[in-house]
Design an enzyme around this catalytic site. Sequence first.
Site, PDB file in Angstrom:
ATOM      1  N   LYS B  78       0.548  -0.984   0.060  1.00 26.09           N
ATOM      2  CA  LYS B  78       0.205  -0.355  -0.085  1.00 26.09           C
ATOM      3  C   LYS B  78       0.828   1.532  -0.006  1.00 26.09           C
ATOM      4  CE  LYS B  78      -4.505   1.513   2.812  1.00 26.09           C
ATOM      5  NZ  LYS B  78      -4.632   1.733   3.851  1.00 26.09           N
ATOM      6  N   SER B 153      -9.425   1.523   2.630  1.00 33.65           N
ATOM      7  CA  SER B 153      -8.528   2.322   2.117  1.00 33.65           C
ATOM      8  C   SER B 153      -7.109   1.865   1.295  1.00 33.65           C
ATOM      9  CB  SER B 153      -7.963   3.305   2.821  1.00 33.65           C
ATOM     10  OG  SER B 153      -6.870   3.138   3.693  1.00 33.65           O
ATOM     11  N   SER B 177      -9.617  -0.322   7.827  1.00 37.68           N
ATOM     12  CA  SER B 177      -9.222   0.248   5.712  1.00 37.68           C
ATOM     13  C   SER B 177      -8.009  -1.433   5.315  1.00 37.68           C
ATOM     14  CB  SER B 177      -8.438   0.942   5.602  1.00 37.68           C
ATOM     15  OG  SER B 177      -9.069   2.128   5.662  1.00 37.68           O
TER      16      SER B 177
END
Lengths: 95, 485
Positions: B78, B153, B177
């Site tokens: 990420k 996210s 997330s």
Amino acid sequence: MNITKQEVEKVARLARLELSDAEMERVTRQLDSILGYVAKLDELDTGSVVPTTHTQQLVNAFRDDEIKPSLPREKALANAPRDNGESFVVPRIIS
Amino acid sequence: MELHALTLLQARKLLEQGDITALQLTEALLERIDAVEDRVKAYLHLDRDGALARAAEADSERREGRAGALCGLPLSIKDVLCTEGLPTTCGSRMLENFIPPYDATVIRRLKEEGAVLLGKVAMDEFAMGSTSENCAFKVPENPWKPGYVAGGSSGGSAASVAAGECLASLGSDTGGSIRQPASLCSVVGMKPTYGRVSRFGLVAFASSLDQVGPLARDVADCALLMNVISGYDPRDSTSVNRPVPDYTASLKDGLGGIRIGVPVEYFGAGLDPEVEKTVRAGIDMLREAGAEIVEVSLPHTQYCVAVYYLIAPAEASSNLARFDGVRYGYRNMEADSLIDMYCRSRSEGFGDEVKRRILIGTYALSAGYYDAYYKKASQVRTLIMEDYQKVFSSCDLVVSPVTPTPAWKIGYKSDDPLAHYLSDILTISANLAGVPGISVPAGFSSDGLPIGIQMQAAHFNEEVLLRAAWNLEQRAGVREKKPQL
């Protein structure tokens, strides 16, 4: 109405954000809706409740006081929008 | 054999046996990315040359008997975790050109174990969102149904794992997330106990809530990654110094003697009937695996979203104050004073959701409103933690849905931030209490969209969490199903 346009303007100034008139209208409406929702916390009597800021009981997080290498200057400046080889360069505030 | 569809452990076995090389494996993953990325849109930065070079090194290490636990295994990361020499944008124009001069501790640990980093994947800007639609560069799509959200996210992480664009990934979880996109994309996602995994080098959103964790094809891979990334880090003042167990050691033990609570509050109005049916079936599977199932109550669940959307923005408004255009990140070059530069840089660099949360947070912390908002939320947070303490005094785990509904269409809810916020209603409490949680694939809706099951445990009880997840995974029978891309 939980929040007014004037309050959003003040908060935006504090947060160093500029909002257009259209953004100001939209954000005021959205913040009002969000603050209206969070007002449900008022249902709870928390007078004697201790606030939580951290979920772990950490008492002392200090490291040993030892000298270690710093980030080299060229690496520290590598991402600067502008630099003079020694420092970050920003617009002057004193004329 | 489709190398891109292997689990970490399957790939490691083939590497150990000499059936494949890390270079072949990495090339296969890069070919897969080339084939499907236009539909998945997961990668913000693909480090093709770096990955191939690292894979070649991994092959050398293995030949020389120096192979680490992840030697030669390709992962995505990420874009909120700092990677030395690789862009770290946090999905934001603000950091579009930022290249960190150091690695996050979790990245250093992956590298020390020989992992191959394929690149950085899409996310909601500064991890603020539930769909990854707030990414400034691209919006990842759900590999099970393009046009639908991958979740957020960590949407790029979940989508890249589900689509076979990496073998596993790291994400971050501030209000769900990792677990939420894992559920929407049918992969395993785990949020460890707060303090278990170092946050050094994780670009901060809400410091008391953020936690790094793995997204993987199955529970055993998730446990393997937890073994690598967990543990005390003197560079992180919130890291907890206690021993890390071998998370893979007891996965296959049964659930005899385990008591699992089902909170009544998690099955209320707004829960999609297909989600409820799948979760109830999962609970039956846990019972069949030997667990005792009891009904429990977490009475302050209904206040979690309100607490979260005061505390997280308050912390974000403070953390994001550092993005002022001075030392790194976007700067407006036309401003004629320092304050003007701050304002214009921040206004042009941040997207709408980030600005909205900074404003909420600044308001909640400002003079005259602090007691009514931030302090009040922090007090209710105490009540939520007490709920968990009470439940975990009589239960080992809590089981529930992850999200109220399966994935939805990209663009749906986009004008209503509160509607987005409510989609995190079932995951947020774990972050507020700092307890670990996991999302395990459990089934599919009639539309073919994935549905996950969430389990939560007491602080540092990840071992039991992973064991229950493994047992559920064996019985749910959805692990072998792959999206058609």
